[in-house]
Design a protein around this motif. Sequence first.
Motif, PDB file in Angstrom:
ATOM      1  N   THR A 104       0.839  -1.193   0.000  1.00 60.39           N
ATOM      2  CA  THR A 104       0.000   0.000   0.000  1.00 60.39           C
ATOM      3  C   THR A 104       0.877   1.248   0.000  1.00 60.39           C
ATOM      4  N   ALA A 105       0.227   2.397  -0.097  1.00 64.64           N
ATOM      5  CA  ALA A 105       0.937   3.678  -0.036  1.00 64.64           C
ATOM      6  C   ALA A 105       0.835   4.318   1.343  1.00 64.64           C
ATOM      7  N   ILE A 106       0.351   3.576   2.334  1.00 66.97           N
ATOM      8  CA  ILE A 106       0.226   4.108   3.695  1.00 66.97           C
ATOM      9  C   ILE A 106       1.619   4.216   4.309  1.00 66.97           C
ATOM     10  N   PRO A 107       1.997   5.374   4.829  1.00 63.92           N
ATOM     11  CA  PRO A 107       3.327   5.503   5.448  1.00 63.92           C
ATOM     12  C   PRO A 107       3.378   4.850   6.821  1.00 63.92           C
ATOM     13  N   VAL A 108       4.191   3.821   6.946  1.00 64.73           N
ATOM     14  CA  VAL A 108       4.378   3.134   8.230  1.00 64.73           C
ATOM     15  C   VAL A 108       5.871   3.061   8.506  1.00 64.73           C
ATOM     16  N   PRO A 109       6.258   2.956   9.769  1.00 62.49           N
ATOM     17  CA  PRO A 109       7.688   2.846  10.095  1.00 62.49           C
ATOM     18  C   PRO A 109       8.302   1.596   9.469  1.00 62.49           C
ATOM     19  N   PHE A 110       9.552   1.720   9.006  1.00 60.82           N
ATOM     20  CA  PHE A 110      10.268   0.580   8.448  1.00 60.82           C
ATOM     21  C   PHE A 110      10.791  -0.292   9.576  1.00 60.82           C
ATOM     22  N   VAL A 111      10.473  -1.574   9.537  1.00 56.12           N
ATOM     23  CA  VAL A 111      10.923  -2.514  10.564  1.00 56.12           C
ATOM     24  C   VAL A 111      12.348  -2.961  10.238  1.00 56.12           C
ATOM     25  N   CYS A 112      13.284  -2.633  11.134  1.00 53.73           N
ATOM     26  CA  CYS A 112      14.681  -3.009  10.943  1.00 53.73           C
ATOM     27  C   CYS A 112      14.976  -4.409  11.474  1.00 53.73           C
ATOM     28  N   HIS A 113      14.372  -4.713  12.601  1.00 51.30           N
ATOM     29  CA  HIS A 113      14.663  -5.974  13.277  1.00 51.30           C
ATOM     30  C   HIS A 113      13.575  -6.221  14.311  1.00 51.30           C
ATOM     31  N   TRP A 114      13.337  -7.465  14.623  1.00 49.57           N
ATOM     32  CA  TRP A 114      12.383  -7.798  15.676  1.00 49.57           C
ATOM     33  C   TRP A 114      12.758  -9.160  16.240  1.00 49.57           C
ATOM     34  N   GLY A 115      12.210  -9.468  17.405  1.00 51.50           N
ATOM     35  CA  GLY A 115      12.559 -10.745  17.986  1.00 51.50           C
ATOM     36  C   GLY A 115      11.690 -11.114  19.171  1.00 51.50           C
ATOM     37  N   SER A 116      11.869 -12.332  19.613  1.00 51.22           N
ATOM     38  CA  SER A 116      11.112 -12.881  20.737  1.00 51.22           C
ATOM     39  C   SER A 116      11.762 -12.462  22.053  1.00 51.22           C
ATOM     40  N   ARG A 117      11.158 -12.874  23.137  1.00 51.21           N
ATOM     41  CA  ARG A 117      11.714 -12.569  24.445  1.00 51.21           C
ATOM     42  C   ARG A 117      13.116 -13.148  24.583  1.00 51.21           C
TER      43      ARG A 117
END
Length: 529
Positions: A104-117
């Motif tokens: 989509t063209a909706i501006p959302v933050p770019f996810v650099c990294h994510w992880g579990s606990r």
Amino acid sequence: MKPRLHHDDVAWEKAEAITNAWVRQFFDPKILQSVAQFLSRHHGPGKIDEFSYLEKGSYNITFQMKNKNANSTVIRFVQPGSIMFPEEKVRNEVAMMRYINDQTAIPVPFVCHWGSREESPRGLGPFIIMEYVEHKTNMYDVLNRPGCPREERGVLNPDIREARLEALYGEVATVLLELSKTNFPRIGSLKQVDDFTWEVSKRPLSMSMNSLIRLGTLPRSKLPNTTFETTSSYFEALAELHIAHLINQRNDAIDSADDCRRKLVARFLFRKLAREHHLTKPLDAFDNGPFKLWCDDFRPANILLSEELKIVGVVDWEFTYAAPVEFSFAPPWWLLIEKPEYWPQGLEDWCSKYQRRLPTFLKAIRDQEERAIEQGWLASTQRLSGHMRDSWESGNFWIAYAARNNFAFDLIYWHKIDQRFFGSTSIPIDDVWKQRLVILEPAERAEIEQIVAIKVEEMQTRPLAWDPDGYTGEVADTLCENADNEPEREPSEYAPDERMYTGPTTLEELSLVGDGSFIVFNKLRSKVY
């Protein structure tokens, strides 16, 4: 009749105690340093200028790392006690943000990294690292009445200029149109299969589901655990969930035996309407889909604006899933900022005020539709304005709202749904349930009496009876217990030397600064050691 079913106060106090105990960890400089060092490894090259507390919201706490040579980055942790499905919540939100960014063209933050606990610093919990969206304000602050204290619930500024309101509504309209263009074959949450492929393969994790476990003491096993092929089957599941909620909320769910009967009759009748497909009949052509993206938490506070009041980012996508068109075809509930069940002057006054603002919103979305069609990114068959007008005028708006909002259900059902399907009545609204009892089957009436007996008996005691996730339970057993046993220290017990940690007193005082090679805690933001 009260406007809302009360939350279980015993569970609410416990949930807040858990969140507060967990947040207090960040007052420990060693933990804050660990978070900063962890984020710096994912922040990219260049000198780190500052690491600081950014925001504590309803569900997350966020820290920001600034870098003169690159975009600022944030790390956001899920707060135990606030979110009852931390790992699932983060997985869903990352998949959704990446889908929206790609499709989509909706501006959302770019996810650099994510992880579990397990992958987080010091096991603090599931996290997302993303780019910070530079912005001047958010739509909530622009729409809210001037001078409204932060601790009070906001309401649309009654004196806002019509031109400004239409322009702001127009900004939101583009986001809603983008979401409504999406098509999915099932109702549920998205899973990312590869870099360019997503599929609906998980249950629709909703904000209401989180609230039911956290504040309604519903056992986790009572929640839906599958995707749904049809709108009608999903509405029936939501109707069953309303009944399960009332039965299982241990405290504060009812005021008396008759109050319990009134609430049960409403829920049994709503289930009857769902089973017979009356709730979904107006849009029966969409019963098998396609289904549209819906965000439970899409509201003005999560819409970031530039100085020119243009949308530069939309945040907080954790409770977003492919949902029935009944949801996206309804006009937004938040046009007045405040929800109908919290409106101080009552539901009818809310409707009157909403009716005044709705034409402005519909005009704004029609104008955006025309521009989008001219620009070629929207087909004429994908307009929303007509569906939204029809949803409000027909009352379908209230069906979707009642289905999603468990604690507001009774107010909406008796005032906006019951008489539409079962005929008008001249008796007081609080007593209509007595007239409706005959509509139910004898077995249902007997079941109601059995439940009433149990609920009245439960009113004699007030135990904590809830079903938190394992992480939340662990925090409750360790951090909360430690906080309860920790003696208060007098100010004189803290070291007076300015080069020694003296401890922040507010989250806003949490700050780290660095020279590019190491990061240390600096409470006063005055020196780098």
